[in-house]
Design a protein around this motif. Structure first.
Motif, mmCIF file in Angstrom:
data_model
loop_
_atom_site.group_PDB
_atom_site.id
_atom_site.type_symbol
_atom_site.label_atom_id
_atom_site.label_comp_id
_atom_site.label_asym_id
_atom_site.label_seq_id
_atom_site.Cartn_x
_atom_site.Cartn_y
_atom_site.Cartn_z
ATOM 1 N N TRP A 175 12.825 -9.308 -14.934
ATOM 2 C CA TRP A 175 12.956 -10.755 -15.121
ATOM 3 C C TRP A 175 11.971 -11.303 -16.167
ATOM 4 O O TRP A 175 11.968 -12.485 -16.476
ATOM 5 C CB TRP A 175 12.721 -11.491 -13.790
ATOM 6 N N GLY A 176 11.054 -10.443 -16.640
ATOM 7 C CA GLY A 176 10.098 -10.869 -17.677
ATOM 8 C C GLY A 176 8.982 -11.734 -17.140
ATOM 9 O O GLY A 176 8.472 -12.617 -17.844
ATOM 10 N N VAL A 177 8.586 -11.474 -15.881
ATOM 11 C CA VAL A 177 7.514 -12.278 -15.275
ATOM 12 C C VAL A 177 6.445 -11.358 -14.671
ATOM 13 O O VAL A 177 6.563 -10.127 -14.726
ATOM 14 C CB VAL A 177 8.067 -13.247 -14.199
ATOM 15 N N ASN A 178 5.433 -11.965 -14.084
ATOM 16 C CA ASN A 178 4.284 -11.241 -13.537
ATOM 17 C C ASN A 178 4.431 -11.096 -12.024
ATOM 18 O O ASN A 178 5.345 -11.678 -11.423
ATOM 19 C CB ASN A 178 3.017 -12.025 -13.884
ATOM 20 N N LEU A 179 3.503 -10.360 -11.421
ATOM 21 C CA LEU A 179 3.626 -10.074 -9.989
ATOM 22 C C LEU A 179 2.255 -10.058 -9.318
ATOM 23 O O LEU A 179 1.286 -9.539 -9.882
ATOM 24 C CB LEU A 179 4.280 -8.692 -9.824
ATOM 25 N N CYS A 180 2.210 -10.615 -8.118
ATOM 26 C CA CYS A 180 0.980 -10.595 -7.326
ATOM 27 C C CYS A 180 1.361 -10.258 -5.885
ATOM 28 O O CYS A 180 2.256 -10.889 -5.320
ATOM 29 C CB CYS A 180 0.349 -11.988 -7.390
ATOM 30 N N TYR A 181 0.708 -9.250 -5.313
ATOM 31 C CA TYR A 181 0.969 -8.906 -3.915
ATOM 32 C C TYR A 181 -0.025 -9.634 -3.029
ATOM 33 O O TYR A 181 -1.163 -9.885 -3.422
ATOM 34 C CB TYR A 181 0.819 -7.395 -3.683
ATOM 35 N N SER A 182 0.423 -9.973 -1.814
ATOM 36 C CA SER A 182 -0.516 -10.480 -0.813
ATOM 37 C C SER A 182 -0.222 -9.775 0.507
ATOM 38 O O SER A 182 0.748 -9.015 0.613
ATOM 39 C CB SER A 182 -0.424 -11.998 -0.695
ATOM 40 N N SER A 183 -1.056 -10.004 1.495
ATOM 41 C CA SER A 183 -0.997 -9.210 2.729
ATOM 42 C C SER A 183 -0.595 -10.085 3.909
ATOM 43 O O SER A 183 -1.182 -11.155 4.130
ATOM 44 C CB SER A 183 -2.376 -8.622 3.029
ATOM 45 N N TYR A 184 0.357 -9.596 4.665
ATOM 46 C CA TYR A 184 0.774 -10.297 5.882
ATOM 47 C C TYR A 184 -0.388 -10.397 6.874
ATOM 48 O O TYR A 184 -1.131 -9.428 7.073
ATOM 49 C CB TYR A 184 1.941 -9.563 6.553
ATOM 50 N N SER A 185 -0.501 -11.570 7.496
ATOM 51 C CA SER A 185 -1.454 -11.735 8.590
ATOM 52 C C SER A 185 -0.708 -12.250 9.812
ATOM 53 O O SER A 185 0.089 -13.197 9.706
ATOM 54 C CB SER A 185 -2.520 -12.753 8.204
ATOM 55 N N ALA A 186 -0.989 -11.642 10.972
ATOM 56 C CA ALA A 186 -0.339 -12.090 12.205
ATOM 57 C C ALA A 186 -0.970 -13.381 12.729
ATOM 58 O O ALA A 186 -0.469 -13.974 13.683
ATOM 59 C CB ALA A 186 -0.438 -10.999 13.262
ATOM 60 N N ARG A 187 -2.055 -13.830 12.075
ATOM 61 C CA ARG A 187 -2.769 -15.020 12.566
ATOM 62 C C ARG A 187 -1.862 -16.269 12.571
ATOM 63 O O ARG A 187 -1.962 -17.121 13.433
ATOM 64 C CB ARG A 187 -3.993 -15.242 11.681
ATOM 65 N N ARG A 188 -0.959 -16.370 11.590
ATOM 66 C CA ARG A 188 -0.113 -17.558 11.476
ATOM 67 C C ARG A 188 0.807 -17.751 12.678
ATOM 68 O O ARG A 188 0.961 -18.852 13.180
ATOM 69 C CB ARG A 188 0.785 -17.438 10.237
ATOM 70 N N THR A 189 1.475 -16.675 13.072
ATOM 71 C CA THR A 189 2.527 -16.800 14.088
ATOM 72 C C THR A 189 2.180 -16.066 15.381
ATOM 73 O O THR A 189 2.881 -16.225 16.387
ATOM 74 C CB THR A 189 3.838 -16.162 13.563
#
Ligand SMILES: C[S@@+](CC[C@H](N)C(=O)[O-])C[C@H]1O[C@@H](n2cnc3c(N)ncnc32)[C@H](O)[C@@H]1O
Ligand code: SF4
Ligand code: SF4
Length: 333
Positions: free
Chosen positions: A189-203
């Motif tokens: 798609w010609g764009v950048n990427l950033c990963y993040s990490s799931y946290s169970a704290r939200r739900t």
């Protein structure tokens, strides 16, 4: 990822150098609404909420003058549900290049016209959530048609050439095997990427945490492959040290040393200050100095490693170096 001009980099660094010793936040996340267009499996937002007491665009100036952050996230809920989101961004930027401002959105309500208006108002980075490289994204977010909308819109808007779009993929047990294919999608798609990490704290739901050796094995293999594709265009926005810490977070199921409320904080849609989006203690803007004393200094929560933390769990020299050699204009060797 587009680098910030050298003079603007210096302005951001100068502000950070003042905020760090003064104990002011480096990053502020404005959650401009709690309402959302999606009902994601991993999130506690979802659907409409009472929006009768939202801050108005002009109110954001008062918060900016008091907090003086270097980086602002405009988030939610879904920020594009606000018709006045462009005015909010204008109030935050106030005609200046500082702070570096990121719109964090699912893009359900993005259009070309809105993208250009937000760019003109001063958004530096469009962070677009993408959990799967195909229409499993729709099921995960309970929003039929969202993936095909992104598939059309993201590459089209990328062709404007601003190099300001970053896919934001939150790694869960459901998509850990898709890490490489999400990277393929960003490149296609010609764009950048950033990963993040799931946290169970939200739900409170651990189903999406990585708990088995098999899942951790897949995580490490997929991340190794993506890291081998890193180049100096900065399309993989996570710093190497951030990826290393994400691996550690998933391995240990925790990450101590959080500086929520001190290095970063959240302003809720109604104007309360919160240490982060998952701790619901509230302070008034006028009482901001009390947050470090009443919360951060005794905080033992280690339950997430979301992006806002991963930027800021570092020493100031390391943070500066990673940003100067990454987002900002001086290239690393
Ligand atoms: C809370 S959403 C708000 C902005 C917008 N609605 C969106 O989805 O991009 C911001 C980011 O948080 C991520 N997120 C949601 N639940 C999460 C969780 N339990 N752990 C880590 N990240 C989460 C989303 O995937 C999204 O990229
Ligand atoms: S992750 Fe974003 S889009 Fe999904 S429910 Fe939460 S706020 Fe809404
Ligand atoms: S680790 Fe920090 S940022 Fe994460 S939920 Fe706990 S207090 Fe909030």
């Amino acid at each position: 990822m587009r680098k910030v001009r050298f003079t603007d980099s210096l302005r951001i660094i100068a502000r950070g150098s003042l905020n760090w010793p003064a104990g002011r936040p480096i990053v502020v996340s404005f959650e401009v609404t709690d309402s959302c267009s999606c009902y994601c499996k991993h999130c506690d937002h979802g659907g409409p909420r009472d929006d009768s007491r939202l801050l108005k665009p002009a109110d954001y100036r008062r918060y900016m003058e008091a907090l003086k952050p270097c980086v602002v996230q405009v988030s939610g809920g879904e920020p594009l549900l606000r018709d006045d989101v462009v005015e909010i961004v204008r109030a935050i930027k106030n005609g200046s290049t500082v702070p570096y401002t990121i719109l964090v959105s699912n893009w359900s309500h993005m259009t070309e016209e809105k993208y250009l208006a937000l760019h003109d108002a001063g958004i530096d980075q469009f962070s677009v959530s993408l959990d799967f490289p195909d229409d499993r994204h729709d099921a995960f977010r309970s929003y039929p048609g969202l993936y095909s909308q992104l598939e059309t819109l993201v590459p089209r808007l990328a062709r404007h050439g601003f190099d300001d779009i970053v896919l934001n993929s939150c790694i869960t047990s459901e998509n850990v095997g898709e890490i490489g294919r999400l990277a393929d999608k960003a490149r296609a798609w010609g764009v950048n990427l950033c990963y993040s990490s799931y946290s169970a704290r939200r739900t409170g739901c651990r189903d999406y945490s990585l708990t088995t050796p098999e899942q951790l094995g897949v995580l490490n293999t997929e991340l190794d492959r993506v890291e081998a594709r890193r180049d100096d265009t900065n399309w993989l926005v996570n710093a190497p040290s951030t990826i290393a810490s994400m691996r550690q977070f998933f391995e240990n199921g925790k990450m101590p040393g959080c500086r929520a409320g001190h290095r970063f904080l959240v302003v809720t849609s109604e104007g309360w200050l919160q240490p982060c989006s998952m701790v619901f203690k509230k302070w008034r803007l006028e009482d901001r100095a009390k947050i470090a004393e009443e919360f951060t200094n005794t905080n033992t929560c280690d339950e997430c490693y979301v992006s806002i933390r991963s930027y800021l769990d570092k020493s100031f020299p390391q943070l500066l170096w990673e940003n100067v050699s990454g987002f900002l204009s001086v290239k690393s060797s």
